[in-house]
Design an enzyme around this catalytic site. Structure first.
Site, PDB file in Angstrom:
ATOM      1  N   HIS A  21      46.557  44.978  35.982  1.00 49.99           N
ATOM      2  CA  HIS A  21      45.686  43.983  36.600  1.00 49.99           C
ATOM      3  C   HIS A  21      46.445  43.449  37.809  1.00 49.99           C
ATOM      4  O   HIS A  21      47.572  42.966  37.678  1.00 49.99           O
ATOM      5  CB  HIS A  21      45.365  42.858  35.619  1.00 49.99           C
ATOM      6  CG  HIS A  21      44.427  41.836  36.175  1.00 49.99           C
ATOM      7  ND1 HIS A  21      44.311  40.579  35.640  1.00 49.99           N
ATOM      8  CD2 HIS A  21      43.575  41.875  37.222  1.00 49.99           C
ATOM      9  CE1 HIS A  21      43.419  39.890  36.332  1.00 49.99           C
ATOM     10  NE2 HIS A  21      42.956  40.651  37.296  1.00 49.99           N
ATOM     11  N   ASP A  22      45.842  43.527  38.983  1.00 50.80           N
ATOM     12  CA  ASP A  22      46.591  43.200  40.197  1.00 50.80           C
ATOM     13  C   ASP A  22      47.164  41.785  40.162  1.00 50.80           C
ATOM     14  O   ASP A  22      48.232  41.531  40.732  1.00 50.80           O
ATOM     15  CB  ASP A  22      45.767  43.443  41.456  1.00 50.80           C
ATOM     16  CG  ASP A  22      44.383  42.814  41.423  1.00 50.80           C
ATOM     17  OD1 ASP A  22      44.109  41.976  40.544  1.00 50.80           O
ATOM     18  OD2 ASP A  22      43.559  43.168  42.291  1.00 50.80           O
ATOM     19  N   THR A  28      40.526  37.186  48.501  1.00 53.67           N
ATOM     20  CA  THR A  28      39.102  36.989  48.305  1.00 53.67           C
ATOM     21  C   THR A  28      38.858  35.929  47.239  1.00 53.67           C
ATOM     22  O   THR A  28      37.918  35.149  47.309  1.00 53.67           O
ATOM     23  CB  THR A  28      38.434  38.313  47.904  1.00 53.67           C
ATOM     24  OG1 THR A  28      38.720  39.279  48.908  1.00 53.67           O
ATOM     25  CG2 THR A  28      36.935  38.159  47.778  1.00 53.67           C
ATOM     26  N   SER A  32      39.338  46.994  49.726  1.00 54.49           N
ATOM     27  CA  SER A  32      40.108  48.121  50.258  1.00 54.49           C
ATOM     28  C   SER A  32      41.157  48.547  49.251  1.00 54.49           C
ATOM     29  O   SER A  32      41.496  47.812  48.321  1.00 54.49           O
ATOM     30  CB  SER A  32      40.777  47.757  51.595  1.00 54.49           C
ATOM     31  OG  SER A  32      41.782  46.774  51.400  1.00 54.49           O
ATOM     32  N   GLY A  33      41.665  49.751  49.469  1.00 56.91           N
ATOM     33  CA  GLY A  33      42.757  50.264  48.651  1.00 56.91           C
ATOM     34  C   GLY A  33      43.919  50.645  49.544  1.00 56.91           C
ATOM     35  O   GLY A  33      43.748  50.929  50.727  1.00 56.91           O
ATOM     36  N   ALA A  85      39.161  44.675  45.907  1.00 55.75           N
ATOM     37  CA  ALA A  85      37.704  44.682  45.913  1.00 55.75           C
ATOM     38  C   ALA A  85      37.124  45.191  47.223  1.00 55.75           C
ATOM     39  O   ALA A  85      35.989  45.658  47.255  1.00 55.75           O
ATOM     40  CB  ALA A  85      37.178  43.276  45.628  1.00 55.75           C
TER      41      ALA A  85
END
Length: 546
Positions: free
Chosen positions: A241-242, A264, A17-18, A15
């Site tokens: 889905h992470d 988060t 960073s990548g 959400a």
């Protein structure tokens, strides 16, 4: 003869960073290296909050280019995992019609009531096993019905599937992420057609389902050129889905474990063989998301370290404003043009285990550890904590409403947040075991929260169970393990994959300490408040996305 070593790239979009991470895998060996990290900064346009998906895609390309250079153009495959529920809409020619809308956007206001009028919450839960959360994909689609963009759409791709499509030109819908749409039957692991029909949702918008381990195409020629690779590289469907990938990345050695995927958000629960679709489960606000190898992720969504991140953001902003005011006053009085110094540091806190901006998180957590324990606790499932900004004030208001001492310092506020999260972890694991009939001997914490040693210890104390913390990169590791098994670099089921993790990744164990009855008394302050709110629909705003 030397053992063949394979190299895999894990694209892991969160959400905030990548990242693109390179893994070297061989029997008995698993090592990670971050190739590239880039920001994920949503943008509000004409009142609507969007993901900057093109910037994210460019970050992916840059990361794959670096990964290819690091491996001497020797990548075996690529896997993609991201957050859940959001999507992009494609025209008939495959072009993106608009930037995807962020799940935090307010467009779904009133959508839950519309869905409930067509399909009562009990029936919807019995059919899908997913919490009634206002940003689930079904509510986003109900909110978008009749809009020009949805009307013009030929295909709908969830975020990891959209990135995969741009890389390969191949369409698909990965199952673990599809289950978060609230349009999948967890018993059949296929689309819940009666639900879609009742709500007027066209399932033909979704491409065919893929399972983790299925092929998802090979890199397009233009992508090969952009990333500097010279041979076709396959993309493999993983737990996109992470959280699905993170649960694969839990290094458990026995099946009687609970997990908390932290960062988060906290997602706390159990890995089951079948969904729990009872009314009691619905009332307790549990969700049945699909996992890898036919499993079910039976979990509750908890606010997570978002609360602390937002507190730090507020404190940084206040510090920057004070510094700017002081600098302006100094400039006015001296005529100098000096810099404001730390005024630019009012950014996101990132992980609550690292130092960012003007707040020294190491010192803050050290002070929080010395603060009075359980002096004030709040319900981490309270919808009041969903929105950004002014988090310390909202925590103070919650304490005031419940007749508890109001935190007076950042350290006391931080201790309140961490005690409250540990209490929510305990509550989720106790409820999951009760509702599923399972027992738990240990709790595994994975994800960014493993760096927060105070939270890990408090969770062990609250649960009265040993906590094994690590790995921090569980989502990337789970992503890589599915790729590696598909490529034949390793073999076995989830127990064998987790055994490799346990033997190769740094872990830390926390044993329960202190007076466990103090946690019992803290839990009694709220009683069944969270469950009552969920049963009445007041807990709908909890966050399912990692």
């Amino acid at each position: 003869m030397p053992t063949t070593e394979h190299r895999f790239a894990a694209v892991d979009l969160g959400a905030s960073s990548g990242r693109v991470i390179v893994a070297e895998v061989a029997p008995g060996r698993l090592a990670l290296r971050e190739a590239h990290r880039f920001p994920n900064q949503p943008t509000r346009v004409l009142g609507t909050l969007h993901w900057d998906i093109l910037s994210l895609y460019q970050g992916v390309l840059n990361g794959l280019k670096t990964a290819a250079a690091h491996t001497g153009d020797g990548l075996t495959s690529i896997g993609i995992d991201t957050w859940a529920v959001d999507y992009g809409l494609l025209a008939a020619d495959g072009t993106l019609l608009a930037n995807p809308v962020h799940y935090r956007d307010t467009r779904t206001t009133g959508a839950t009531e519309k869905v409930a009028a067509a399909l009562p919450p009990r029936a919807l839960y019995a059919a899908t096993g997913i919490q009634r959360l206002p940003f689930n994909t079904i509510y986003q689609l109900i909110a978008a019905q009749g809009t020009p963009t949805l009307t013009a759409a030929h295909r709908l791709l969830l975020i990891p599937d959209l990135i995969s499509y741009w890389l390969t030109g191949e369409l698909g819908t990965e199952l673990t992420n599809a289950s978060t749409t609230q349009l999948i039957d967890p018993r059949t692991r296929d689309w819940a057609a009666p639900v879609a029909q009742a709500l007027g949702i066209d399932l033909s918008l979704f491409p065919p389902l893929r399972r983790p381990g299925d092929p998802a195409g090979t890199l397009r020629q233009d992508v090969l050129t952009e990333t500097g690779t010279t041979h076709p590289i396959p993309v493999t469907a993983v737990g996109s889905h992470d959280t699905a990938s993170a649960v694969v990345g839990v290094p458990a050695t026995t099946p009687d474990f609970a997990y908390i995927a932290t960062g988060t958000w906290s997602l706390a629960g159990l890995e089951l063989d079948a969904p729990v679709l009872t009314e009691e489960s619905r009332a307790a606000n549990f969700t049945n998301e699909l996992g890898v190898d036919g499993t079910v992720r039976y979990l509750r969504n908890i606010m997570g370290l978002w609360m602390l991140q937002e507190c730090v953001r507020t404190w940084n902003t206040e510090t920057a404003r004070t510094a700017s005011t002081s600098s302006t006053a100094s400039t006015s009085s001296t005529g100098s043009t000096g810099s404001t110094g730390s005024a630019g540091s009012a950014g996101s806190a990132g992980s609550a285990g690292s130092s960012t901006g003007s707040t020294d998180l190491t010192a803050l957590l050290r002070a929080a550890a010395q603060a009075t324990p359980l002096r004030s606790v709040v319900d981490a499932g309270d919808p009041a904590f969903i929105a950004p900004h002014h988090m310390p004030d909202r925590i103070a208001d919650a304490c005031r409403r419940t007749g508890q001492p109001v935190p007076r310092t950042p350290a006391e506020t931080t201790r309140c947040v961490l005690d409250s999260l540990a209490l929510a972890h305990r509550r989720a694991i106790e409820d999951a075991t009760r509702l599923s009939g399972r027992t738990v001997s240990a709790v595994h914490i994975v994800g960014g929260g493993v760096h927060n040693t105070l939270l890990c210890q408090l969770t062990a104390d609250a649960c009265g169970l040993p906590v094994i913390a690590g790995p921090a990169e569980a989502a990337a590791l789970g992503n890589v393990l599915v790729q590696a098994r598909t490529a034949g670099a390793i073999s076995g089921g989830l127990p064998e994959l987790r055994a490799l993790l346990h033997s190769t990744q740094p872990l830390r164990q926390y044993e329960p300490t202190g007076d466990h009855s103090a946690w019992d008394r803290a839990a009694a302050r709220f009683g069944d408040a969270q469950v009552t709110r969920a049963a009445t629909g007041q807990g709908d705003e909890e966050e399912p996305c990692a």
